[in-house]
Design a protein around this motif. Structure first.
Motif, PDB file in Angstrom:
ATOM      1  N   PHE A   8       0.819  -1.215   0.000  1.00 42.43           N
ATOM      2  CA  PHE A   8       0.000   0.000   0.000  1.00 42.43           C
ATOM      3  C   PHE A   8       0.852   1.264   0.000  1.00 42.43           C
ATOM      4  O   PHE A   8       0.446   2.296  -0.558  1.00 42.43           O
ATOM      5  CB  PHE A   8      -0.961  -0.010   1.190  1.00 42.43           C
ATOM      6  N   THR A   9       2.019   1.205   0.603  1.00 42.93           N
ATOM      7  CA  THR A   9       2.921   2.360   0.564  1.00 42.93           C
ATOM      8  C   THR A   9       3.359   2.644  -0.867  1.00 42.93           C
ATOM      9  O   THR A   9       3.402   3.799  -1.307  1.00 42.93           O
ATOM     10  CB  THR A   9       4.157   2.100   1.450  1.00 42.93           C
ATOM     11  N   ILE A  10       3.657   1.596  -1.621  1.00 42.87           N
ATOM     12  CA  ILE A  10       4.058   1.758  -3.022  1.00 42.87           C
ATOM     13  C   ILE A  10       2.875   2.248  -3.856  1.00 42.87           C
ATOM     14  O   ILE A  10       3.026   3.135  -4.714  1.00 42.87           O
ATOM     15  CB  ILE A  10       4.624   0.433  -3.575  1.00 42.87           C
ATOM     16  N   ILE A  11       1.690   1.692  -3.610  1.00 43.25           N
ATOM     17  CA  ILE A  11       0.498   2.139  -4.341  1.00 43.25           C
ATOM     18  C   ILE A  11       0.269   3.636  -4.118  1.00 43.25           C
ATOM     19  O   ILE A  11       0.060   4.413  -5.068  1.00 43.25           O
ATOM     20  CB  ILE A  11      -0.746   1.345  -3.897  1.00 43.25           C
ATOM     21  N   GLU A  12       0.317   4.069  -2.865  1.00 43.83           N
ATOM     22  CA  GLU A  12       0.084   5.479  -2.549  1.00 43.83           C
ATOM     23  C   GLU A  12       1.145   6.373  -3.179  1.00 43.83           C
ATOM     24  O   GLU A  12       0.847   7.478  -3.645  1.00 43.83           O
ATOM     25  CB  GLU A  12       0.055   5.672  -1.032  1.00 43.83           C
ATOM     26  N   THR A  13       2.375   5.896  -3.218  1.00 48.92           N
ATOM     27  CA  THR A  13       3.466   6.683  -3.811  1.00 48.92           C
ATOM     28  C   THR A  13       3.272   6.867  -5.311  1.00 48.92           C
ATOM     29  O   THR A  13       3.409   7.967  -5.843  1.00 48.92           O
ATOM     30  CB  THR A  13       4.826   6.003  -3.532  1.00 48.92           C
ATOM     31  N   VAL A  14       2.953   5.779  -6.001  1.00 41.59           N
ATOM     32  CA  VAL A  14       2.761   5.851  -7.451  1.00 41.59           C
ATOM     33  C   VAL A  14       1.544   6.707  -7.798  1.00 41.59           C
ATOM     34  O   VAL A  14       1.610   7.574  -8.673  1.00 41.59           O
ATOM     35  CB  VAL A  14       2.614   4.433  -8.052  1.00 41.59           C
ATOM     36  N   VAL A  15       0.437   6.480  -7.101  1.00 44.81           N
ATOM     37  CA  VAL A  15      -0.791   7.224  -7.397  1.00 44.81           C
ATOM     38  C   VAL A  15      -0.621   8.712  -7.100  1.00 44.81           C
ATOM     39  O   VAL A  15      -1.192   9.564  -7.787  1.00 44.81           O
ATOM     40  CB  VAL A  15      -1.983   6.638  -6.611  1.00 44.81           C
ATOM     41  N   SER A  16       0.189   9.056  -6.108  1.00 47.99           N
ATOM     42  CA  SER A  16       0.424  10.471  -5.794  1.00 47.99           C
ATOM     43  C   SER A  16       1.165  11.193  -6.903  1.00 47.99           C
ATOM     44  O   SER A  16       1.153  12.418  -6.981  1.00 47.99           O
ATOM     45  CB  SER A  16       1.212  10.591  -4.483  1.00 47.99           C
ATOM     46  N   LYS A  17       1.816  10.426  -7.781  1.00 49.49           N
ATOM     47  CA  LYS A  17       2.544  10.997  -8.911  1.00 49.49           C
ATOM     48  C   LYS A  17       1.831  10.713 -10.232  1.00 49.49           C
ATOM     49  O   LYS A  17       2.442  10.671 -11.298  1.00 49.49           O
ATOM     50  CB  LYS A  17       3.976  10.434  -8.965  1.00 49.49           C
ATOM     51  N   GLN A  18       0.531  10.514 -10.153  1.00 51.00           N
ATOM     52  CA  GLN A  18      -0.256  10.063 -11.290  1.00 51.00           C
ATOM     53  C   GLN A  18      -0.177  11.011 -12.487  1.00 51.00           C
ATOM     54  O   GLN A  18      -0.315  10.588 -13.628  1.00 51.00           O
ATOM     55  CB  GLN A  18      -1.721   9.880 -10.869  1.00 51.00           C
ATOM     56  N   ASN A  19       0.035  12.299 -12.243  1.00 54.65           N
ATOM     57  CA  ASN A  19       0.042  13.256 -13.354  1.00 54.65           C
ATOM     58  C   ASN A  19       1.174  13.011 -14.342  1.00 54.65           C
ATOM     59  O   ASN A  19       1.028  13.250 -15.545  1.00 54.65           O
ATOM     60  CB  ASN A  19       0.128  14.690 -12.824  1.00 54.65           C
ATOM     61  N   LYS A  20       2.311  12.493 -13.851  1.00 62.28           N
ATOM     62  CA  LYS A  20       3.426  12.221 -14.765  1.00 62.28           C
ATOM     63  C   LYS A  20       4.016  10.825 -14.602  1.00 62.28           C
ATOM     64  O   LYS A  20       4.898  10.415 -15.356  1.00 62.28           O
ATOM     65  CB  LYS A  20       4.532  13.256 -14.585  1.00 62.28           C
ATOM     66  N   GLY A  21       3.500  10.081 -13.614  1.00 61.58           N
ATOM     67  CA  GLY A  21       4.007   8.741 -13.382  1.00 61.58           C
ATOM     68  C   GLY A  21       5.238   8.735 -12.498  1.00 61.58           C
ATOM     69  O   GLY A  21       5.822   9.783 -12.203  1.00 61.58           O
ATOM     70  N   ALA A  22       5.646   7.552 -12.072  1.00 59.84           N
ATOM     71  CA  ALA A  22       6.805   7.407 -11.181  1.00 59.84           C
ATOM     72  C   ALA A  22       7.746   6.347 -11.715  1.00 59.84           C
ATOM     73  O   ALA A  22       7.318   5.262 -12.104  1.00 59.84           O
ATOM     74  CB  ALA A  22       6.342   7.027  -9.777  1.00 59.84           C
ATOM     75  N   THR A  23       9.029   6.660 -11.756  1.00 59.12           N
ATOM     76  CA  THR A  23      10.025   5.683 -12.186  1.00 59.12           C
ATOM     77  C   THR A  23      10.435   4.813 -11.001  1.00 59.12           C
ATOM     78  O   THR A  23      10.203   5.162  -9.835  1.00 59.12           O
ATOM     79  CB  THR A  23      11.273   6.378 -12.742  1.00 59.12           C
ATOM     80  N   TYR A  24      11.050   3.707 -11.314  1.00 54.49           N
ATOM     81  CA  TYR A  24      11.534   2.801 -10.268  1.00 54.49           C
ATOM     82  C   TYR A  24      12.505   3.524  -9.337  1.00 54.49           C
ATOM     83  O   TYR A  24      12.423   3.399  -8.113  1.00 54.49           O
ATOM     84  CB  TYR A  24      12.207   1.596 -10.927  1.00 54.49           C
ATOM     85  N   SER A  25      13.409   4.309  -9.912  1.00 56.22           N
ATOM     86  CA  SER A  25      14.411   5.018  -9.100  1.00 56.22           C
ATOM     87  C   SER A  25      13.753   6.072  -8.208  1.00 56.22           C
ATOM     88  O   SER A  25      14.187   6.285  -7.072  1.00 56.22           O
ATOM     89  CB  SER A  25      15.459   5.681 -10.002  1.00 56.22           C
ATOM     90  N   GLU A  26      12.711   6.719  -8.701  1.00 55.71           N
ATOM     91  CA  GLU A  26      12.004   7.711  -7.882  1.00 55.71           C
ATOM     92  C   GLU A  26      11.299   7.047  -6.702  1.00 55.71           C
ATOM     93  O   GLU A  26      11.285   7.577  -5.585  1.00 55.71           O
ATOM     94  CB  GLU A  26      10.988   8.470  -8.738  1.00 55.71           C
ATOM     95  N   ILE A  27      10.710   5.893  -6.953  1.00 57.14           N
ATOM     96  CA  ILE A  27      10.025   5.167  -5.883  1.00 57.14           C
ATOM     97  C   ILE A  27      11.024   4.721  -4.824  1.00 57.14           C
ATOM     98  O   ILE A  27      10.784   4.846  -3.617  1.00 57.14           O
ATOM     99  CB  ILE A  27       9.264   3.959  -6.460  1.00 57.14           C
ATOM    100  N   ILE A  28      12.169   4.205  -5.267  1.00 57.28           N
ATOM    101  CA  ILE A  28      13.220   3.785  -4.338  1.00 57.28           C
ATOM    102  C   ILE A  28      13.700   4.970  -3.505  1.00 57.28           C
ATOM    103  O   ILE A  28      13.918   4.860  -2.290  1.00 57.28           O
ATOM    104  CB  ILE A  28      14.410   3.173  -5.107  1.00 57.28           C
ATOM    105  N   LYS A  29      13.840   6.122  -4.154  1.00 55.27           N
ATOM    106  CA  LYS A  29      14.326   7.321  -3.474  1.00 55.27           C
ATOM    107  C   LYS A  29      13.340   7.788  -2.409  1.00 55.27           C
ATOM    108  O   LYS A  29      13.733   8.233  -1.322  1.00 55.27           O
ATOM    109  CB  LYS A  29      14.566   8.435  -4.498  1.00 55.27           C
TER     110      LYS A  29
END
Length: 258
Positions: A8-29
Motif C-alpha cells: 500500500f505504501t508503493i500504491i500510494e506513492t505511485v498514485v500520488s505521482k499520477q500526473n506524470k508517473g513514477a520511475t523505479y528510481s524515484e520510488i526507491i528514493k
C-alpha cells in the motif's frame, strides 16, 4: 514494515505521482524499502493490472482498476452511516445538539441529528426537514464551499428575515461567505432562532468535493458568559476528522485545522 504495508505504501506513492508517473528510481528514493521488494511488488501490481508501465518513459501509473474499485465503494457508501459515530462523539464532547446537513438545490436538508438531552429549547432541526442556506451555519458552509452559481440562484429571490439578526442584504451575505471560506467554519448568531447559536464546519471527500456540513447548536448566552471558542474548536476538530476519514486532502483540511 509488514508485506501488506509495503504494497500500500508503493500504491500510494505511485498514485500520488499520477500526473506524470513514477520511475523505479524515484520510488526507491522516496521509500525506505529494499530494492528487491519494490521491484517484485511493482511487477506483481503491473501483472494484476493495477499498475500500467510505459516502457518509453519507464514510468509506472495507477490503472483505471483503482477508479472502478473507488466507484463501487462510493456507490454503496452511506454518508449518514459513516458520519453518525462522529456526531455521537461530537455531542458527547460538547453536550450540544449535533447535526449533519447536505445541499439540495437552493436549500439544505437535515440528514442526521443527535439531540442534547438537557437542551430545554425546541430546535429548528429535524431529520429530513429542509433549512434555509442564508441564515443557518450549515447553510453558510454549504454556500461558501459550493459553486458560485448556487449562490446566484439563491439571490434571484429576496432573502427572508427569520429574526432581526438574519442577513438579508446580498452583498453582506457575500462578505459573510467569503469570511466563512477563509476561516473554515460558520456561525449562526440567532439568525434563524432567537436565543440559539450554531457553529458549523465542512465535510470534504478525497477529491476535495464538499459532501455536507456538521454543526452544533447551543444557547446564545454562552457567547457572553464564556465565549464560544470551545464550540468553534470542537467543530473544526470533528469536521477535519470526518473529512480525513473520507480521504480529504491536506489542501482541503488546511483551513479546518488552523
Amino acid at each position: 514494515m509488514n508485506p501488506l504495508s509495503k504494497v500500500f505504501t508503493i500504491i500510494e506513492t505511485v498514485v500520488s505521482k499520477q500526473n506524470k508517473g513514477a520511475t523505479y528510481s524515484e520510488i526507491i528514493k522516496d521509500l525506505d524499502l529494499p530494492k528487491s521488494s519494490v521491484h517484485r511488488i511493482l511487477k506483481d501490481l503491473t501483472n494484476l493490472d493495477y499498475f500500467t508501465y510505459d516502457p518509453v518513459t519507464k514510468r509506472y501509473f495507477g490503472s483505471l482498476r483503482f477508479s472502478a474499485l473507488g466507484a463501487q465503494v462510493m456507490t454503496n457508501f452511506r454518508l449518514r452511516d459513516h458520519i453518525h459515530p462522529f456526531l455521537l462523539e461530537l455531542q458527547h464532547d460538547t453536550q450540544h445538539t449535533a447535526n449533519l446537513g447536505i445541499l439540495d438545490g437552493t436549500q439544505g436538508v437535515f440528514v442526521d441529528k443527535i439531540e442534547s438531552r438537557d437542551f430545554g429549547i425546541k430546535l429548528f432541526s429535524e431529520i429530513g426537514k429542509p433549512f434555509p442556506l442564508h441564515c443557518t451555519s450549515l447553510g453558510k458552509i454549504l454556500l461558501a464551499y459550493s459553486p458560485a452559481s448556487t449562490l446566484e440562484i439563491l439571490l434571484d429571490q429576496p432573502l427572508k428575515a427569520e429574526t432581526e439578526k438574519t442577513i438579508t442584504n446580498p452583498e453582506d451575505l457575500r462578505k459573510e461567505l467569503s469570511r466563512v471560506a477563509k476561516q473554515g467554519y460558520a456561525i449562526d448568531d440567532e439568525e434563524i432562532t432567537r436565543g440559539i447559536m450554531c457553529v458549523a464546519g465542512p465535510v470534504f471527500d478525497f477529491d476535495e468535493h464538499l459532501l455536507g456540513a456538521i454543526s452544533i447548536a447551543f444557547p446564545a448566552y454562552l457567547k457572553h458568559d464564556r465565549t464560544i471558542e470551545p464550540e468553534i474548536a470542537a467543530i473544526k476538530k470533528y469536521a477535519a476528522a470526518i473529512s480525513k476519514s473520507l480521504g480529504g486532502s491536506q489542501t482541503a483540511l488546511g483551513s479546518l485545522t488552523r
